[in-house]
Design a protein around this motif. Sequence first.
Motif, PDB file in Angstrom:
ATOM      1  N   GLU A   1      -6.239  -3.717  -4.100  1.00 21.86           N
ATOM      2  CA  GLU A   1      -5.303  -2.856  -3.366  1.00 21.86           C
ATOM      3  C   GLU A   1      -4.070  -3.674  -2.953  1.00 21.86           C
ATOM      4  N   ALA A   2      -4.332  -4.862  -2.430  1.00 24.36           N
ATOM      5  CA  ALA A   2      -3.221  -5.710  -1.980  1.00 24.36           C
ATOM      6  C   ALA A   2      -2.326  -6.113  -3.164  1.00 24.36           C
ATOM      7  N   ALA A   3      -2.958  -6.412  -4.305  1.00 23.62           N
ATOM      8  CA  ALA A   3      -2.171  -6.782  -5.491  1.00 23.62           C
ATOM      9  C   ALA A   3      -1.282  -5.624  -5.929  1.00 23.62           C
TER      10      ALA A   3
ATOM     11  N   LEU B   1      -0.871   2.615   0.251  1.00 27.09           N
ATOM     12  CA  LEU B   1      -0.576   3.054  -1.124  1.00 27.09           C
ATOM     13  C   LEU B   1      -0.508   4.576  -1.259  1.00 27.09           C
ATOM     14  N   GLN B   2      -0.574   5.299  -0.147  1.00 27.20           N
ATOM     15  CA  GLN B   2      -0.585   6.768  -0.222  1.00 27.20           C
ATOM     16  C   GLN B   2       0.556   7.253  -1.116  1.00 27.20           C
ATOM     17  N   SER B   3       0.195   7.973  -2.155  1.00 29.54           N
ATOM     18  CA  SER B   3       1.207   8.432  -3.108  1.00 29.54           C
ATOM     19  C   SER B   3       0.595   9.486  -4.017  1.00 29.54           C
ATOM     20  N   TYR B   4       1.469  10.249  -4.612  1.00 32.90           N
ATOM     21  CA  TYR B   4       1.001  11.282  -5.558  1.00 32.90           C
ATOM     22  C   TYR B   4       0.255  10.636  -6.719  1.00 32.90           C
ATOM     23  N   LEU B   5       0.760   9.496  -7.214  1.00 36.59           N
ATOM     24  CA  LEU B   5       0.125   8.886  -8.391  1.00 36.59           C
ATOM     25  C   LEU B   5      -1.271   8.348  -8.082  1.00 36.59           C
ATOM     26  N   ILE B   6      -1.470   7.802  -6.879  1.00 41.74           N
ATOM     27  CA  ILE B   6      -2.824   7.351  -6.500  1.00 41.74           C
ATOM     28  C   ILE B   6      -3.730   8.572  -6.294  1.00 41.74           C
TER      29      ILE B   6
ATOM     30  N   GLY C   1     -14.000  -5.393 -15.445  1.00 40.69           N
ATOM     31  CA  GLY C   1     -14.310  -6.645 -14.767  1.00 40.69           C
ATOM     32  C   GLY C   1     -15.450  -6.485 -13.783  1.00 40.69           C
ATOM     33  N   MET C   2     -15.489  -5.335 -13.099  1.00 40.03           N
ATOM     34  CA  MET C   2     -16.461  -5.168 -12.027  1.00 40.03           C
ATOM     35  C   MET C   2     -17.553  -4.172 -12.389  1.00 40.03           C
ATOM     36  N   GLY C   3     -17.452  -3.586 -13.590  1.00 47.86           N
ATOM     37  CA  GLY C   3     -18.492  -2.680 -14.080  1.00 47.86           C
ATOM     38  C   GLY C   3     -18.661  -1.420 -13.240  1.00 47.86           C
ATOM     39  N   MET C   4     -17.572  -0.946 -12.634  1.00 51.90           N
ATOM     40  CA  MET C   4     -17.690   0.242 -11.775  1.00 51.90           C
ATOM     41  C   MET C   4     -17.591   1.527 -12.594  1.00 51.90           C
ATOM     42  N   SER C   5     -18.249   2.565 -12.116  1.00 54.16           N
ATOM     43  CA  SER C   5     -18.197   3.862 -12.812  1.00 54.16           C
ATOM     44  C   SER C   5     -16.884   4.564 -12.464  1.00 54.16           C
ATOM     45  N   ALA C   6     -16.535   5.527 -13.307  1.00 53.22           N
ATOM     46  CA  ALA C   6     -15.303   6.291 -13.061  1.00 53.22           C
ATOM     47  C   ALA C   6     -15.370   6.964 -11.691  1.00 53.22           C
ATOM     48  N   GLU C   7     -16.524   7.502 -11.374  1.00 57.47           N
ATOM     49  CA  GLU C   7     -16.718   8.173 -10.083  1.00 57.47           C
ATOM     50  C   GLU C   7     -16.425   7.201  -8.915  1.00 57.47           C
ATOM     51  N   ASP C   8     -16.998   6.006  -9.012  1.00 54.21           N
ATOM     52  CA  ASP C   8     -16.798   5.021  -7.936  1.00 54.21           C
ATOM     53  C   ASP C   8     -15.334   4.581  -7.852  1.00 54.21           C
ATOM     54  N   ILE C   9     -14.712   4.464  -9.012  1.00 52.88           N
ATOM     55  CA  ILE C   9     -13.297   4.087  -9.015  1.00 52.88           C
ATOM     56  C   ILE C   9     -12.476   5.202  -8.346  1.00 52.88           C
ATOM     57  N   GLY C  10     -12.863   6.443  -8.633  1.00 50.54           N
ATOM     58  CA  GLY C  10     -12.194   7.582  -7.991  1.00 50.54           C
ATOM     59  C   GLY C  10     -12.295   7.498  -6.474  1.00 50.54           C
ATOM     60  N   GLU C  11     -13.472   7.089  -5.997  1.00 45.88           N
ATOM     61  CA  GLU C  11     -13.675   6.942  -4.540  1.00 45.88           C
ATOM     62  C   GLU C  11     -12.717   5.895  -3.976  1.00 45.88           C
ATOM     63  N   VAL C  12     -12.579   4.795  -4.726  1.00 47.45           N
ATOM     64  CA  VAL C  12     -11.688   3.720  -4.262  1.00 47.45           C
ATOM     65  C   VAL C  12     -10.243   4.236  -4.168  1.00 47.45           C
ATOM     66  N   PHE C  13      -9.794   4.909  -5.213  1.00 51.41           N
ATOM     67  CA  PHE C  13      -8.426   5.453  -5.182  1.00 51.41           C
ATOM     68  C   PHE C  13      -8.255   6.429  -4.017  1.00 51.41           C
ATOM     69  N   GLU C  14      -9.294   7.224  -3.793  1.00 47.15           N
ATOM     70  CA  GLU C  14      -9.218   8.197  -2.695  1.00 47.15           C
ATOM     71  C   GLU C  14      -9.007   7.474  -1.365  1.00 47.15           C
ATOM     72  N   LYS C  15      -9.735   6.372  -1.203  1.00 48.84           N
ATOM     73  CA  LYS C  15      -9.617   5.612   0.036  1.00 48.84           C
ATOM     74  C   LYS C  15      -8.219   4.986   0.134  1.00 48.84           C
ATOM     75  N   TRP C  16      -7.759   4.431  -0.991  1.00 48.51           N
ATOM     76  CA  TRP C  16      -6.421   3.826  -0.979  1.00 48.51           C
ATOM     77  C   TRP C  16      -5.355   4.855  -0.606  1.00 48.51           C
ATOM     78  N   ASN C  17      -5.607   6.086  -0.996  1.00 47.77           N
ATOM     79  CA  ASN C  17      -4.596   7.112  -0.738  1.00 47.77           C
ATOM     80  C   ASN C  17      -4.460   7.434   0.751  1.00 47.77           C
ATOM     81  N   GLU C  18      -5.346   6.877   1.545  1.00 43.95           N
ATOM     82  CA  GLU C  18      -5.214   7.073   3.001  1.00 43.95           C
ATOM     83  C   GLU C  18      -4.483   5.913   3.641  1.00 43.95           C
ATOM     84  N   GLY C  19      -4.135   4.901   2.863  1.00 36.95           N
ATOM     85  CA  GLY C  19      -3.476   3.720   3.434  1.00 36.95           C
ATOM     86  C   GLY C  19      -2.057   3.549   2.936  1.00 36.95           C
TER      87      GLY C  19
END
Length: 477
Positions: free
Chosen positions: A328-330, A233-238, A213-231
């Motif tokens: 993230e909120a969803a 949603l912090q979890s092993y799966l994220i 939907g947003m045309g993001m690269s895998a690398e950029d998506i990884g960055e997003v998950f990394e950031k989420w893991n500090e909030g």
Amino acid sequence: MSDLNTGVAEIGLIGLGTMGGNLALNIAEHGFDIAVFNRTVDKTETFYKNAGELAPKVHPTKTLAELVAAIKAPRAIILMVPAGDAVDAQIEALRPLLDPSDLIIDAGNANYHDTRRRAEESLEKGPRFLGIGVSGGEEGARFGPSIMGGGAMDAWDQVGHILEAISAKHEGEPCAAHLGESGSGHLVKTVHNGIEYADMQMIAEVYGFMRDGMGMSAEDIGEVFEKWNEGILQSYLIEISAKVAKAKDPETGRPMLDIILDTAGQKGTGRWTAIEALMLGTPAGAIEAAVATRNMSARLDERKIGEGVFGSAPKTLAKDVITVDALEAALVAGKIVCYAQGFRVISEAAKQYEWSMPLPEIARIWRNGCIIRSAMLNDMASALAEDPNRNLMFAPFFSAKLKQTEDALRQVVALGALNGLPVPALSSGLSYFDVMRTERSTANMLQGQRDFFGAHGFERTDKDGGGYHGPWAMNTV
Ligand code: 6PG
């Protein structure tokens, strides 16, 4: 029956596959002597050779009789063999060698109905039997899994100190507990895996939003998950999703995710959770959707034909129509819903079998070691301690979170529907939320239909009792 009591080992283990071998090393590392046996002797020898400084605590054996003789009475033997017939065959082989007071512990991903049956059989034929769910994959087995025990208390008492010692710890508390009667530990492990399926599926759905939907690269998506893991949603799966997204294929240098084939396997525990939910009459749609979507993923040939027939969906979202914060909120909302469903499956099973299942304790032992470990489980443990019978969505902490994130979940599900971005688990979660927050549902129509074609009768909102019929009875229509 064995009259040997020369053993030095505190416990035995059969099955030196990756999980079994790692569990044995974990036990040895915690200072317990462990006797080990594998069907193929070579594997036992290699395992022993590789045990390194733990070797003095490991006692390799070549036959079941040797294994039994190597363990102190009353003996305890962990089975780490494939779930199903292999467990029954192993119990049959051990039974004549053991005393009735000995203990067999099934640590595999057993179907809890089998565990209940095996526990019944052990009462008649001995030896004693304990089922434990073990989560955490290979690393957990080696360095600290979450352990969900079910069986007679005396069986747990015999080995509980070992299981607690080898388990993961959350702020010093062991992530291992006796949860109830026979079968309860494996039921909880099964539901853990069902939740695991839904949690993973929802992460995959928001990944799809970002990729397609947003045309993001895998690398950029990884960055997003990394950031989420500090909030929240912090979890092993994220955490591992970030690592998976950022990894590069050593062969081609391309993102690993772009090369992995999109057909997901399964060994069956997620499906068992969905089956149990249906059998117990408790809604677990997000988990069911996750299982169904894995099944759809496996139908690659059919999906190819589908895309040929219909063309691919538009997918690409108008710029700025959605933000990663909304995703993230969803995900937060979806996660709360799927855990609420999972805990409901457990409490319904507990009711059905009259197990004294401590729900907060389950959340507590999932806080570390297991695959679904997350910061949110701490809040779930507190919410369930306040009231274990209340739907988790209605606990003040989680209802506040749902009120904050509900709009984002609606936006993601709606955009997914409009743009052909599949969100089966999130949309099922949203439907559950919407139904469960609606006092006047639409099942009055179902009741009218049932009464029309089958005279099933209904209750009225304005009178007591049941068995009322509409004006469509055969002679009045
Ligand atoms: C765990 C895992 C583990 C395994 C499952 C799921 O808790 O350690 O759940 O038990 O990963 O077997 O595997 P499938 O995805 O293959 O069903």
